[in-house]
Motif scaffolding. Structure first.
Motif, PDB file in Angstrom:
ATOM      1  N   ILE A 489     -10.661 -26.036  -8.846  1.00 13.62           N
ATOM      2  CA  ILE A 489     -10.014 -26.593  -7.653  1.00 13.62           C
ATOM      3  C   ILE A 489      -8.818 -25.717  -7.294  1.00 13.62           C
ATOM      4  N   THR A 490      -8.882 -25.094  -6.108  1.00 13.40           N
ATOM      5  CA  THR A 490      -7.829 -24.156  -5.701  1.00 13.40           C
ATOM      6  C   THR A 490      -7.000 -24.649  -4.529  1.00 13.40           C
ATOM      7  N   ILE A 491      -7.309 -25.828  -3.987  1.00 14.50           N
ATOM      8  CA  ILE A 491      -6.565 -26.339  -2.833  1.00 14.50           C
ATOM      9  C   ILE A 491      -5.176 -26.786  -3.279  1.00 14.50           C
ATOM     10  N   HIS A 492      -4.299 -27.026  -2.306  1.00 14.92           N
ATOM     11  CA  HIS A 492      -2.916 -27.371  -2.645  1.00 14.92           C
ATOM     12  C   HIS A 492      -2.535 -28.796  -2.253  1.00 14.92           C
ATOM     13  N   THR A 493      -3.419 -29.528  -1.583  1.00 15.16           N
ATOM     14  CA  THR A 493      -3.098 -30.893  -1.169  1.00 15.16           C
ATOM     15  C   THR A 493      -3.179 -31.828  -2.370  1.00 15.16           C
ATOM     16  N   HIS A 494      -2.058 -32.431  -2.681  1.00  9.22           N
ATOM     17  CA  HIS A 494      -1.880 -33.178  -3.927  1.00  9.22           C
ATOM     18  C   HIS A 494      -2.909 -34.305  -4.082  1.00  9.22           C
ATOM     19  N   HIS A 495      -2.949 -35.228  -3.088  1.00  9.54           N
ATOM     20  CA  HIS A 495      -3.811 -36.407  -3.260  1.00  9.54           C
ATOM     21  C   HIS A 495      -5.291 -36.042  -3.214  1.00  9.54           C
ATOM     22  N   LEU A 496      -5.656 -34.964  -2.496  1.00  8.54           N
ATOM     23  CA  LEU A 496      -7.047 -34.540  -2.474  1.00  8.54           C
ATOM     24  C   LEU A 496      -7.469 -33.996  -3.843  1.00  8.54           C
ATOM     25  N   ILE A 497      -6.583 -33.260  -4.474  1.00  9.71           N
ATOM     26  CA  ILE A 497      -6.870 -32.763  -5.824  1.00  9.71           C
ATOM     27  C   ILE A 497      -7.149 -33.932  -6.757  1.00  9.71           C
ATOM     28  N   ASP A 498      -6.289 -34.959  -6.687  1.00 13.88           N
ATOM     29  CA  ASP A 498      -6.472 -36.136  -7.545  1.00 13.88           C
ATOM     30  C   ASP A 498      -7.828 -36.796  -7.299  1.00 13.88           C
ATOM     31  N   ASP A 499      -8.176 -36.962  -6.011  1.00 17.00           N
ATOM     32  CA  ASP A 499      -9.455 -37.606  -5.681  1.00 17.00           C
ATOM     33  C   ASP A 499     -10.634 -36.811  -6.229  1.00 17.00           C
ATOM     34  N   ILE A 500     -10.579 -35.487  -6.071  1.00 18.06           N
ATOM     35  CA  ILE A 500     -11.694 -34.643  -6.515  1.00 18.06           C
ATOM     36  C   ILE A 500     -11.835 -34.701  -8.032  1.00 18.06           C
ATOM     37  N   VAL A 501     -10.715 -34.609  -8.742  1.00 16.61           N
ATOM     38  CA  VAL A 501     -10.766 -34.667 -10.207  1.00 16.61           C
ATOM     39  C   VAL A 501     -11.363 -35.995 -10.665  1.00 16.61           C
ATOM     40  N   GLU A 502     -10.934 -37.101 -10.038  1.00 15.13           N
ATOM     41  CA  GLU A 502     -11.464 -38.417 -10.418  1.00 15.13           C
ATOM     42  C   GLU A 502     -12.963 -38.505 -10.174  1.00 15.13           C
ATOM     43  N   HIS A 503     -13.416 -38.044  -9.003  1.00 13.81           N
ATOM     44  CA  HIS A 503     -14.840 -38.121  -8.680  1.00 13.81           C
ATOM     45  C   HIS A 503     -15.674 -37.242  -9.606  1.00 13.81           C
ATOM     46  N   VAL A 504     -15.207 -36.019  -9.820  1.00 10.87           N
ATOM     47  CA  VAL A 504     -15.964 -35.093 -10.663  1.00 10.87           C
ATOM     48  C   VAL A 504     -16.063 -35.632 -12.085  1.00 10.87           C
ATOM     49  N   ARG A 505     -14.943 -36.112 -12.621  1.00 16.37           N
ATOM     50  CA  ARG A 505     -14.956 -36.605 -13.997  1.00 16.37           C
ATOM     51  C   ARG A 505     -15.824 -37.853 -14.124  1.00 16.37           C
ATOM     52  N   ALA A 506     -15.842 -38.702 -13.086  1.00 14.22           N
ATOM     53  CA  ALA A 506     -16.693 -39.894 -13.137  1.00 14.22           C
ATOM     54  C   ALA A 506     -18.175 -39.522 -13.100  1.00 14.22           C
ATOM     55  N   MET A 507     -18.514 -38.459 -12.349  1.00 15.40           N
ATOM     56  CA  MET A 507     -19.916 -38.058 -12.213  1.00 15.40           C
ATOM     57  C   MET A 507     -20.387 -37.189 -13.374  1.00 15.40           C
ATOM     58  N   ARG A 508     -19.461 -36.374 -13.915  1.00 18.95           N
ATOM     59  CA  ARG A 508     -19.817 -35.484 -15.012  1.00 18.95           C
ATOM     60  C   ARG A 508     -18.727 -35.521 -16.080  1.00 18.95           C
ATOM     61  N   PRO A 509     -18.813 -36.441 -17.022  1.00 17.89           N
ATOM     62  CA  PRO A 509     -17.772 -36.544 -18.045  1.00 17.89           C
ATOM     63  C   PRO A 509     -17.627 -35.290 -18.899  1.00 17.89           C
ATOM     64  N   ASP A 510     -18.672 -34.439 -18.935  1.00 17.89           N
ATOM     65  CA  ASP A 510     -18.657 -33.302 -19.838  1.00 17.89           C
ATOM     66  C   ASP A 510     -18.320 -31.978 -19.168  1.00 17.89           C
ATOM     67  N   VAL A 511     -18.168 -31.942 -17.843  1.00 16.49           N
ATOM     68  CA  VAL A 511     -18.035 -30.668 -17.151  1.00 16.49           C
ATOM     69  C   VAL A 511     -16.601 -30.138 -17.244  1.00 16.49           C
ATOM     70  N   LEU A 512     -16.466 -28.823 -17.208  1.00 19.77           N
ATOM     71  CA  LEU A 512     -15.152 -28.171 -17.198  1.00 19.77           C
ATOM     72  C   LEU A 512     -14.496 -28.373 -15.842  1.00 19.77           C
ATOM     73  N   ILE A 513     -13.235 -28.798 -15.827  1.00 29.95           N
ATOM     74  CA  ILE A 513     -12.469 -28.944 -14.586  1.00 29.95           C
ATOM     75  C   ILE A 513     -11.166 -28.177 -14.743  1.00 29.95           C
TER      76      ILE A 513
END
Length: 600
Positions: A489-513
Motif C-alpha cells: 500500500i503506497t497511498i497516503h490517505t490515512h483512513h483509506l489505508i486503514d480500510d484497505i488493511v482491514e479488508h485485506v487481512r479479513a479476506m486473507r489472514p496469511d498474506v503479506l501486507i
C-alpha cells in the motif's frame, strides 16, 4: 380525582411509546423508513393534526398530543442524546484523517449554501439575522435518514458513502455554532453588542472548560469505580448522569444542552470505555431518537400543505435544486467523478432534522416569524420524505452516467489471472518506484489506483496499471487477492489505508501486507489492524537523512548502510512490540470491563 389526573398525565407518554411500539413497526413492514414513520406519526397525532380536534372530540386526548409543550422535555432530551451519539462516534483522530473532506468539501458546502439561501431570504425582505438562521438551518441535510439508507445498501465504504459521511459530519459540527448564534441573539442586546458577545463567549469558554477538565481528569476514575461494582444499572445511571450534567452546565451558561452532550460524547469517545458505553446506550438509542423525530413531526403543520401547495412545491424543488448544484460543483472541484458528485448531490439535497431544532428554537425566541418558521419546517419535512425517492433516482442517474459517460477504455481494463503476484495499491510517485523495483527483480505485480485521470494517462503511456478502489473487497478479488503473495500500500490517505488493511487481512489472514504510514503512531495502529510491516514516512525520511549526512561527513558507505539497516530493524521491532502489547492490553481491558459491566 388525583388518580384521574395522574393517569391523564401519562397519556402523552402512551402516545409516544405506542407510536414506537405499534405504528412505526407497521410502517417499517410496509417499506417506509422508521425516521419518516416517526415524523409522519408526529404530524398526524400532534397539535397540528388530530390533536387540534381534542376540544370537539375529547376521546382523542388518549391517542393524540394536544400541546407540544407537554412533551417539550422529551423533545429536548432526544436532541441531547442525538448530539451525544454524534460526539461518541467522533474522535479527534477521525476528524484529522478526514479533515480534507470534512472541513474542505463539507465546510464549503455549509458556508456557500448558507450564504446563497440567506441572500435569497434578504431579497424576500427578511432581516439579516432571520436570513442567516434560515440559510444555515436549510443548508443542513438529514444525517439519520441518509446514513440509514447507505447502511442498508451496504455502501458506507464506497466513494459516495465516505464523502457523504464527511459532508454530514461537517454539517453536524456546524450545528453547534448555529445554536450558539441563536442563543446569543435570544439573550437580547443587554448593553453593547460587543459586550454581549464577550459575555457569551466567556460563559461558553468557562462552561466548556469545566466539561473538558471534568472529562480529562475525572471521567476515567469515575467509570473505573462504577465498573468495579459490576452493576449494569449503576453504569447506565452514570452514563446518563454524565450526559445530563454536561447539558445542564452548558444550559446554565446560556447555551444549548445539546452542546454539552456533544462535548461529553466527544470526550468519552477518546476513552477505553467507549465500546461499553455504546453497548449500554444501544438498547434505547433508537427509542430516544424516535422520540426526538416524533416531537419534530409534531411541529409540522399538515394544513400548510393545503394552504399554498404551489408555493410549497416551489420551495421543495428550489431547496433540493440549489443544494444539489452546490454539492455537485464542489464535489467536482475536489476531483470526484461525475457519477459520485451527482449521486451525492441528490442524496444530500434535502433538508435535515437539525433544521427543526434551530428553527423551533429561533421561533420560540421570537427571532423569526412563526409563519416563516412553519413554512420552512414544512418544506424541510417534505424534502426529507423525498430522500428515499431521491436516493433511488440518484443511483439510476449515476449508473447511466457511468454507462454513457464516454468512459475511456483504459478504465475498463481488468487484470487477468496471475499467481504469487504482488498487488500494489497506488500508482503515484511512490507506487511507480515500487513497481519498477518489483519488475527489476522479476516479481509479477498488479498496480491499482483510484484516480481515473491518472490511470488513463499512465495506461496510454504504456504503464500496466488498473483503475479501481482497493477498499472495495470485490475489486480486491478481481486483482487476484486469493492467489497474491503480498499487498503493498503506497497511498497516503490515512483512513483509506486503514480500510484497505482491514479488508485485506479479513479476506486473507496469511498474506503479506506492507503499508506506507504517516508516522510512528499510525504505524503502530496499522500493526494492530494486521499489517505485516508499516513504513512511517517521518522515520524513513530521518533514516535517509542520517545516511546521507554520515556518508557526507566521510564515513565509509558500507558500515553506514549497515548501521541504518540495524536502526530501521530496531525501530520496526519496537513498533511491532508496542502494537502487540497495546492490542493485548486493549483486548484484556475490553473483556474485563464488559464482564464487569454486564454481569448480572
Amino acid at each position: 380525582m388525583t388518580s384521574t389526573i395522574n393517569v391523564a398525565a401519562y397519556s402523552d407518554a402512551l402516545v409516544v411509546l405506542g407510536t414506537a411500539g405499534i405504528l412505526v413497526p407497521i410502517l417499517s413492514r410496509l417499506g417506509f423508513s422508521p425516521v419518516l414513520g416517526y415524523l409522519a406519526a408526529g404530524a398526524l397525532l400532534g397539535p397540528f393534526g388530530l390533536g387540534s380536534l381534542i376540544q370537539s372530540f375529547p376521546l382523542l386526548s388518549w391517542f393524540t398530543v394536544g400541546d407540544a409543550n407537554d412533551v417539550a422535555g422529551i423533545a429536548e432530551l432526544g436532541v441531547v442524546f442525538l448530539l451525544f451519539l454524534i460526539g461518541l462516534e467522533l474522535s479527534l483522530h477521525r476528524l484529522t484523517t478526514m479533515r480534507r473532506l470534512v472541513f474542505g468539501l463539507g465546510g464549503l458546502q455549509t458556508l456557500l449554501t448558507t450564504v446563497l439561501l440567506a441572500t435569497f431570504a434578504v431579497y424576500l425582505g427578511k432581516t439579516p439575522s432571520e436570513a442567516i438562521i434560515l440559510g444555515a438551518s436549510l443548508s443542513l441535510s438529514s444525517t439519520a435518514i441518509v446514513l440509514e439508507l447507505l447502511s442498508k445498501q451496504e455502501r458506507l465504504k464506497t466513494s459516495v458513502g465516505r464523502t457523504s459521511f464527511a459532508v454530514l459530519l461537517a454539517q453536524d459540527l456546524a450545528v453547534i455554532p448555529l445554536l450558539i448564534f441563536i442563543a446569543l441573539l435570544a439573550a437580547g442586546p443587554q448593553g453593547s453588542v460587543l459586550g454581549s458577545l464577550g459575555k457569551a463567549v466567556a460563559q461558553a469558554v468557562v462552561a466548556l472548560s469545566v466539561i473538558i477538565l471534568f472529562g480529562r481528569f475525572l471521567l476515567r476514575p469515575l467509570f473505573r469505580m462504577v465498573a468495579s461494582t459490576r452493576s449494569r444499572d449503576l453504569f447506565i445511571a452514570t452514563v446518563l448522569f454524565v450526559i445530563i450534567a454536561a447539558g445542564v452546565i452548558t444550559n446554565q451558561a446560556g447555551m444549548s444542552m445539546a452542546l454539552g452532550a456533544f462535548v461529553a460524547g466527544l470526550l468519552l469517545a477518546e476513552t477505553e470505555y467507549r465500546r461499553a458505553i455504546e453497548a449500554t446506550v444501544d438498547p434505547f438509542k433508537s427509542l430516544l431518537l424516535g422520540i426526538f423525530f416524533f416531537t419534530v413531526g409534531m411541529n409540522i403543520d399538515v394544513r400548510e400543505l393545503l394552504r399554498a401547495p404551489l408555493l410549497l412545491a416551489g420551495g421543495v424543488i428550489g431547496l433540493i435544486a440549489l443544494k444539489s448544484v452546490v454539492i455537485v460543483v464542489l464535489a467536482k472541484l475536489f476531483r470526484l467523478s461525475w457519477p459520485v458528485a451527482v449521486e451525492m448531490g441528490l442524496l444530500l439535497g434535502a433538508g435535515g432534522e437539525f433544521a427543526f431544532v434551530s428553527l423551533i428554537m429561533a421561533a420560540q425566541s421570537r427571532l423569526i416569524d412563526p409563519g416563516t418558521a412553519t413554512f420552512a419546517l414544512t418544506v424541510t419535512s417534505a424534502t426529507m420524505a423525498l430522500i428515499p425517492l431521491l436516493s433511488h433516482l440518484a443511483r439510476r442517474f449515476a449508473s447511466r452516467l457511468r454507462a454513457a459517460g464516454a468512459t475511456p477504455p483504459e478504465l475498463t481494463m481488468r487484470p487477468t489471472g496471475r499467481q504469487r503476484h504482488a498487488i500494489v495499491v497506488g500508482y503515484g510517485r511512490v507506487g511507480k518506484v515500487v513497481c519498477a523495483l518489483l519488475n527489476e527483480h522479476g516479481i509479477p505485480y498488479i498496480a491499482a489506483d483510484s484516480d481515473a485521470s491518472t490511470v488513463t494517462r499512465d495506461r496510454r503511456e504504456g504503464h500496466d496499471v488498473y483503475y479501481g478502489d482497493a477498499a472495495d473487497p470485490k475489486f480486491l478479488e478481481i486483482c487476484g487477492l486469493a492467489n497474491a503473495a503480498g499487498v503493498i500500500i503506497t497511498i497516503h490517505t490515512h483512513h483509506l489505508i486503514d480500510d484497505i488493511v482491514e479488508h485485506v487481512r479479513a479476506m486473507r489472514p496469511d498474506v503479506l501486507i506492507v503499508s506506507r504510514a504517516r508516522d510512528a503512531d499510525h504505524a503502530r495502529h496499522l500493526y494492530r489492524l494486521g499489517a505485516t510491516d508499516a513504513v512511517p514516512e517521518a522515520i524513513e525520511a530521518s533514516l535517509q537523512l542520517s545516511e546521507a549526512a554520515l556518508v557526507g561527513l566521510g564515513l565509509p558507505t558500507g558500515p553506514v548502510i549497515a548501521s541504518i539497516h540495524e536502526k530501521r530493524d530496531e525501530i520496526r521491532r519496537g513498533l511491532q512490540q508496542a502494537a502487540r502489547a497495546a492490542g493485548l492490553e486493549e483486548t484484556r481491558s475490553v473483556r474485563a470491563k464488559s464482564r464487569a459491566i454486564f454481569r448480572k
